[in-house]
Design an enzyme around this catalytic site. Structure first.
Site, short mmCIF file in Angstrom:
data_model
loop_
_atom_site.label_atom_id
_atom_site.label_comp_id
_atom_site.label_asym_id
_atom_site.label_seq_id
_atom_site.Cartn_x
_atom_site.Cartn_y
_atom_site.Cartn_z
N HIS A 78 0.84 -1.20 0.00
CA HIS A 78 0.00 0.00 0.00
C HIS A 78 0.88 1.25 0.00
O HIS A 78 0.68 2.16 -0.80
CB HIS A 78 -0.93 0.00 1.22
CG HIS A 78 -1.54 1.33 1.56
ND1 HIS A 78 -2.56 1.89 0.80
CD2 HIS A 78 -1.29 2.23 2.53
CE1 HIS A 78 -2.90 3.06 1.33
NE2 HIS A 78 -2.14 3.30 2.38
N ASP A 107 7.34 22.89 -25.18
CA ASP A 107 7.29 21.51 -24.70
C ASP A 107 8.36 21.36 -23.64
O ASP A 107 9.05 22.31 -23.28
CB ASP A 107 7.55 20.53 -25.87
CG ASP A 107 6.95 19.14 -25.60
OD1 ASP A 107 7.21 18.60 -24.50
OD2 ASP A 107 6.23 18.62 -26.47
N TRP A 143 7.40 -0.69 4.10
CA TRP A 143 7.88 -0.02 2.89
C TRP A 143 9.31 0.46 3.04
O TRP A 143 10.00 0.71 2.06
CB TRP A 143 6.97 1.14 2.50
CG TRP A 143 7.20 2.42 3.25
CD1 TRP A 143 6.72 2.74 4.47
CD2 TRP A 143 7.96 3.56 2.81
NE1 TRP A 143 7.14 3.99 4.84
CE2 TRP A 143 7.91 4.53 3.84
CE3 TRP A 143 8.69 3.86 1.65
CZ2 TRP A 143 8.54 5.76 3.74
CZ3 TRP A 143 9.33 5.10 1.58
CH2 TRP A 143 9.24 6.04 2.61
N SER A 170 13.19 6.31 -13.30
CA SER A 170 12.13 7.13 -13.89
C SER A 170 12.08 8.50 -13.23
O SER A 170 12.02 9.54 -13.91
CB SER A 170 10.79 6.40 -13.75
OG SER A 170 9.73 7.30 -13.89
N SER A 171 12.14 8.52 -11.89
CA SER A 171 12.07 9.80 -11.16
C SER A 171 13.26 10.68 -11.49
O SER A 171 13.12 11.89 -11.67
CB SER A 171 12.09 9.56 -9.65
OG SER A 171 10.86 9.10 -9.24
N HIS A 254 13.80 11.14 4.28
CA HIS A 254 13.24 12.38 4.75
C HIS A 254 13.10 13.43 3.66
O HIS A 254 12.04 14.02 3.52
CB HIS A 254 13.90 12.95 6.00
CG HIS A 254 12.93 13.93 6.61
ND1 HIS A 254 11.85 13.52 7.34
CD2 HIS A 254 12.79 15.24 6.44
CE1 HIS A 254 11.09 14.56 7.63
NE2 HIS A 254 11.63 15.62 7.11
N GLU A 256 12.53 12.71 0.73
CA GLU A 256 11.39 12.15 -0.01
C GLU A 256 10.07 12.71 0.52
O GLU A 256 9.14 13.00 -0.24
CB GLU A 256 11.43 10.62 0.10
CG GLU A 256 10.17 9.90 -0.39
CD GLU A 256 9.98 9.95 -1.89
OE1 GLU A 256 10.97 10.26 -2.60
OE2 GLU A 256 8.87 9.69 -2.37
N TYR A 258 9.54 15.57 1.65
CA TYR A 258 9.34 16.91 1.10
C TYR A 258 9.14 16.88 -0.41
O TYR A 258 8.50 17.77 -0.97
CB TYR A 258 10.47 17.84 1.54
CG TYR A 258 10.32 18.09 3.02
CD1 TYR A 258 9.38 19.00 3.47
CD2 TYR A 258 11.00 17.33 3.95
CE1 TYR A 258 9.14 19.17 4.82
CE2 TYR A 258 10.78 17.49 5.31
CZ TYR A 258 9.85 18.42 5.72
OH TYR A 258 9.61 18.56 7.06
N SER A 269 -0.38 27.51 -3.57
CA SER A 269 0.00 28.90 -3.77
C SER A 269 -0.52 29.45 -5.10
O SER A 269 -0.52 30.66 -5.32
CB SER A 269 1.52 29.05 -3.73
OG SER A 269 2.01 28.57 -2.51
N HIS A 303 15.35 11.61 12.91
CA HIS A 303 14.16 11.69 13.79
C HIS A 303 13.20 10.55 13.49
O HIS A 303 12.26 10.33 14.24
CB HIS A 303 13.47 13.05 13.71
CG HIS A 303 12.82 13.37 12.40
ND1 HIS A 303 12.78 14.63 11.86
CD2 HIS A 303 12.17 12.59 11.51
CE1 HIS A 303 12.13 14.60 10.71
NE2 HIS A 303 11.76 13.37 10.47
N HIS A 304 13.44 9.81 12.39
CA HIS A 304 12.65 8.61 12.14
C HIS A 304 13.16 7.44 12.98
O HIS A 304 12.58 6.37 12.96
CB HIS A 304 12.71 8.22 10.67
CG HIS A 304 12.08 9.24 9.77
ND1 HIS A 304 10.76 9.20 9.41
CD2 HIS A 304 12.59 10.34 9.16
CE1 HIS A 304 10.48 10.22 8.62
NE2 HIS A 304 11.57 10.94 8.46
N THR A 329 7.86 26.15 7.54
CA THR A 329 6.54 25.61 7.21
C THR A 329 5.46 26.55 7.75
O THR A 329 4.45 26.80 7.08
CB THR A 329 6.37 24.20 7.80
OG1 THR A 329 7.55 23.45 7.53
CG2 THR A 329 5.19 23.49 7.19
N LYS A 332 4.87 29.50 5.52
CA LYS A 332 4.00 29.22 4.38
C LYS A 332 2.54 29.32 4.76
O LYS A 332 1.73 29.97 4.09
CB LYS A 332 4.30 27.82 3.83
CG LYS A 332 5.64 27.76 3.16
CD LYS A 332 5.75 26.51 2.34
CE LYS A 332 6.86 26.66 1.34
NZ LYS A 332 6.48 27.48 0.20
N ARG A 451 1.59 0.37 15.31
CA ARG A 451 1.20 0.27 13.92
C ARG A 451 1.57 -1.10 13.37
O ARG A 451 2.27 -1.86 14.04
CB ARG A 451 1.85 1.39 13.11
CG ARG A 451 3.35 1.31 13.09
CD ARG A 451 3.98 2.56 12.53
NE ARG A 451 3.91 2.60 11.08
CZ ARG A 451 4.80 3.21 10.28
NH1 ARG A 451 5.83 3.86 10.83
NH2 ARG A 451 4.68 3.21 9.00
#
Lengths: 526, 377
Positions: A78, A107, A143, A170-171, A254, A256, A258, A269, A303-304, A329, A332, A451
């Site tokens: 998932h 283009d 994951w 690809s990315s 991390h 990722e 963002y 915005s 921090h993870h 943040t 914003k 979890r």
């Protein structure tokens, strides 16, 4: 000679090729954008179906629907499908459609690579999903693929790794294309500090991707050799270090996070000023805040992993650095609220999703701030509190911004207005149900529910029942969105070029739908 | 918007209600000074978020209600203010710094494992915990703590299980709980035998990962006698959801009694390893050991879940040379979920379970005596 010129001109003017091969061979940014977006939508439903299995099993205590191993593969796949298959391709699709139109280019800069970077994806995800039919089943180690657990996977293991490699390639190609396009193909007068924020946020996102995707590729390649080539990068018994994997993974992971949210900031915005009929407040501070967030995202990864047993100095550093992210943040959010302040607002569906985004993303930000406090994280970590946190920032954050963008730009893309009544219904049903789904998960986590468990103690039943009901309604209500998109493509009230009364920017100067090659002559930006 | 306000107020009310009831809303306060300071930090940061939320969402809601085109609002055209930008950069920084100070002191206290009164080594194993008392009166006591058999049976029954018999503690009961004395600083050394686990009892206020090849440290000091429950918090494979933790805190005199009891049980076990066992004794004991330690993977019917967990019924190893079978159980198999049981089970238990495996499900390869295990070690 003149005949040759004529043929050449004809060649230049040609529209899309006929038939299915158009989609296979296309190098057109709009076609590829459409492919990305449709692919993301399909993946959104595949990942969503897995979420439905998870919520069905958790509806009641006891094991009723699936076995624990399959449950673990549901949570794992998932996440992989939603992150790499739905949200990231959706943002890339939006970038493909919008960046050339926003900066006044015909283009993308590298059209063939563009085609290639899309067409890798279906193969990547076929590989990933095919592991379900292999001996040992799909990936079930989370994951994040932490070793040593992930190395216990069955025959599907190398297929999963190759799928991640392909999605990463690809990315990276997509990002290179975006950077080159933005830096080289802006219309005369379109200076960097005049670019729409969506372009800015994607420029920064693309750099994050180029910097971190190879790190992920390295980490999973080391897993591959640990499994098959007898290396022990992450095996303590062979002199390796299982915690090192987590450091490498989150050095990718991390930023990722963002990557999944910065383009969302750009979308919001764009939408809020349009429907407030007022220019974006603090444009340059928005750009600087985005850049600060991108920088900070590289120095907060651990921090993870507050609970892995880092030295206390390390824990303190990562706690302080993480708390700092709240500052840009916050800037914003304050800027968006100031943009709304004293505007002349209307609330069409894109604005509803954008406002929903600001409120619920902020709630996710609050729980993020709580998680940053390392001693408190020792309680929150790996509980449903974390699940609630990242679904608030990813579903009501990233996914809501993609929905907002789809409603906002669909009339431009298709030339047809979408069904406003259906859109608003979609918003309200989604917003009520998504909160019923995720808000109680805060309570579950605080009460002590870890979890990634398929079965739980009876005291967690009530909130799980409520959360599952919210989940089923939220899942079903997304079918409305799919139907609405289909209906808008097929027809509807014709949209004007500007579409929205308060819309500003180059894409709104093109006809709706825009010509196959956006700007054949560069517009002048004052 | 109204719904959001509803949810927020529910959360605010929840802050004052009992943490144990169903529909529990807030973090448990726990039973140690650590858990109390963590809870306090949690509440401070929660209220900070609430206040910021009220200001930000309040301004938004006000604006949404009043600055609408339908109300005839005309858009102002202001779009920047350096003063505001500086203000809303500096104020959050001040708030964060004031948050960081108590967080730092709590963190330093939590990580200070010095001057402990006793030490317990915690080893995470798929999917159970092993506790070794390292020093003090209890030194030498060692036990494996797995999900209680009744609970295990119920979760394997699926939809037919009757969970009401367990009250609130379904999946939160073990066969051998960890027992610690009240009023003593207990240091934990955490490690793992196979994959990463995480040892978490919410009432103690923290969790810490148990990582193979690493030894992590943590500590607790419980003042009230009681039973405190938790679970493994790091995904560790198929039965991650089924490896609970139960800590029983006993007053020092009760704890001393418990230690004496455990010592005599251990002595009896050591003595029994030295005698010859009958086949029936071995098989009866072996079935019990098999069900707690092996059945999660190899299944109660011995058929396993190939290819990850091979079948034992009719397997070449369970029907072949006893020495190979013993060495596989003692040392495990690298690169698979098969753990090394050398330090997890005693000679008698190992002999019993190997004998059981060699005689159950149609296997017929004879029995193994505890003495053979002792010799093989």
């Amino acid at each position: 000679m003149s005949t040759a010129t004529a043929t050449h001109d004809e060649h230049h003017d040609h529209g899309p090729a006929k038939g299915l091969m158009r989609w296979v061979t296309t190098t057109n940014h709009k076609d590829i954008g459409t492919l990305y977006l449709l692919f993301a939508l399909v993946m959104f439903f595949i990942g969503g179906a897995m979420a439905m299995v998870i919520r069905a099993e958790l509806f009641q205590p006891g094991m009723q629907v699936v076995d624990p191993q399959f449950f673990n593969s549901m949570t794992t796949v998932h996440a992989l499908v939603m992150i790499f298959g739905a949200v990231m391709p959706a943002f890339t699709g939006l970038a493909n459609w919008l960046i050339p139109m926003m900066i006044g280019a015909p283009d993308m800069a590298l059209p063939r690579m563009n085609n290639f970077s899309f067409w890798i994806l279906p193969f990547a995800f076929s590989l990933l999903l095919s592991t379900f039919f292999m001996n040992g089943g799909g990936p079930a180690g989370g994951w994040t693929i932490y070793p040593p657990l992930s190395l216990q996977m069955g025959d599907g293991f190398p297929f999963m790794i190759f799928a991640i490699h392909l999605a990463g390639i690809s990315s990276i190609m997509g990002s290179i294309n975006i950077v080159v396009t933005i830096l080289n193909m802006r219309a005369p007068g379109m200076t960097l500090m005049k670019m729409p924020l969506f372009v800015w946020t994607w420029l920064i996102t693309a750099y994050l991707l180029i910097a971190t995707m190879p790190v992920l590729a390295g980490a999973v390649t080391m897993l591959l050799t640990d499994k098959f080539a007898g290396t022990s990068f992450f095996s303590a018994a062979g002199g390796g270090d299982p915690v090192m994997y987590q450091h490498i993974f989150w050095f990718f992971g991390h930023p990722e996070v963002y990557i999944l949210i910065l383009p969302a900031f750009g979308i919001v915005s764009a939408i809020v000023p349009t429907f407030a009929r007022k220019p974006l407040f603090g444009y340059s501070s928005m750009v600087y805040a985005t850049a600060s967030i991108a920088f900070l995202s590289f120095i907060v990864w651990a921090h993870h992993m507050f609970t892995v047993g880092m030295p206390v100095v390390g824990e303190l550093f990562f706690m302080y650095a993480t708390m700092m992210i709240a500052v840009p943040t916050g800037v914003k959010v304050f800027n968006w609220v100031s943009t709304m302040w004293k505007g002349s607002m209307t609330f069409e569906t894109p604005m509803l999703f954008a406002v929903g985004f600001i409120i619920m993303f902020t709630i996710g930000g609050f729980s993020g701030l709580m998680l940053a406090i390392a001693p408190a994280d020792f309680q929150y970590h790996d509980t449903y509190f974390v699940v609630a946190h990242f679904h608030y920032v990813l579903v009501t954050g990233a996914v809501y911004s993609i929905m907002a963008a789809a409603y906002y730009w669909l009339p431009k893309w298709t030339g047809n207005m979408y069904d406003e009544k259906l859109g608003k219904m979609h918003f309200w049903i989604s917003t009520v149900s998504v909160n019923v789904l995720f808000f109680p998960q805060h309570f579950l986590g605080l009460a002590g529910m870890p979890r990634r468990i398929p079965d739980y103690s009876v005291q967690f039943t009530d909130w799980n029942v409520i959360s599952s009901i919210g989940g089923f309604v939220f899942g079903a209500s997304q079918l409305m969105f799919a139907y609405l998109v289909y209906k808008t493509i097929r027809g509807g009230e014709k949209a004007t070029d500007q579409v929205w009364e308060g819309a500003h920017g180059l894409e709104w100067t093109l006809p709706s739908p825009p010509p196959y090659h956006s700007f054949t002559e560069a517009p002048e930006v004052k | 918007m109204r719904k959001l306000a509803g949810i927020l107020s529910a959360l605010l009310v929840g802050a004052f209600t009992s943490a144990n009831a169903d529909y529990a809303l807030n973090m448990r306060e726990g039973v140690t000074s650590t858990s109390q300071s963590v809870y306090d930090l949690h509440m401070i940061i929660f209220w900070v978020c609430c206040v910021i939320g009220v200001v930000v969402f309040g301004a938004m809601i006000y604006s949404i209600i009043n600055h609408r085109k339908s109300k005839g609002a005309v858009a102002a055209q202001f779009h920047e203010s350096t003063t505001m930008e500086i203000l809303w950069t500096v104020v959050p920084i001040v708030i964060l710094v004031s948050m960081a100070i108590p967080a730092t002191s709590t963190l330093l206290a939590m990580e200070d494992t010095s001057d402990a009164d006793m030490t317990v080594k915690v080893t995470g194993i798929q999917w159970k915990w092993k506790y070794d008392y390292v020093d003090g009166d209890a030194s030498g006591i060692s036990m494996i703590s797995s999900l209680d058999a009744k609970h295990n049976e119920a979760r394997l029954l699926g939809a037919d299980a009757d969970l009401s018999q367990f009250g609130d503690n379904y999946l939160m009961e073990v066969d051998n709980p960890l027992v610690i004395p009240t009023g003593k600083k207990v240091r934990f050394l955490l490690t793992a035998a196979d994959v990463i686990h995480s040892w978490w009892v919410p009432d103690l206020g923290w969790k810490k990962d148990a990582i193979p090849g690493f030894v992590n440290e943590a500590w607790t000091k419980v003042d009230e006698p009681g039973v405190y429950r938790g679970k493994c918090a790091e995904l560790c494979g198929k039965d991650h959801g089924f490896m609970p933790i139960v800590v029983v805190a006993k007053a020092p005199e009760d704890y001393a009694k418990w230690v004496a009891e455990q010592k005599s049980v251990a002595e009896a076990a050591a003595a029994s390893a030295d005698r010859e066992w009958t086949k029936d004794e071995l098989l009866a004991k072996g079935e019990q050991v098999y069900n707690t330690n092996c059945a999660a993977c190899h299944q109660a019917n011995g058929k396993g879940v190939p290819p990850a967990f091979p079948a034992l019924a009719g397997s070449a190893i369970a029907n072949g040379d006893a020495a190979a079978h013993i060495s596989l159980v003692l040392d495990g198999k690298a690169g698979t979920a098969m753990a090394a049981y050398r330090n997890l089970l005693n000679d008698a238990d190992l002999a019993a379970v190997i004998s059981y495996e060699r005689n159950a499900w149609g296997n017929s390869a004879g029995i193994v005596q505890p003495a053979a295990i002792k010799a093989a070690r």
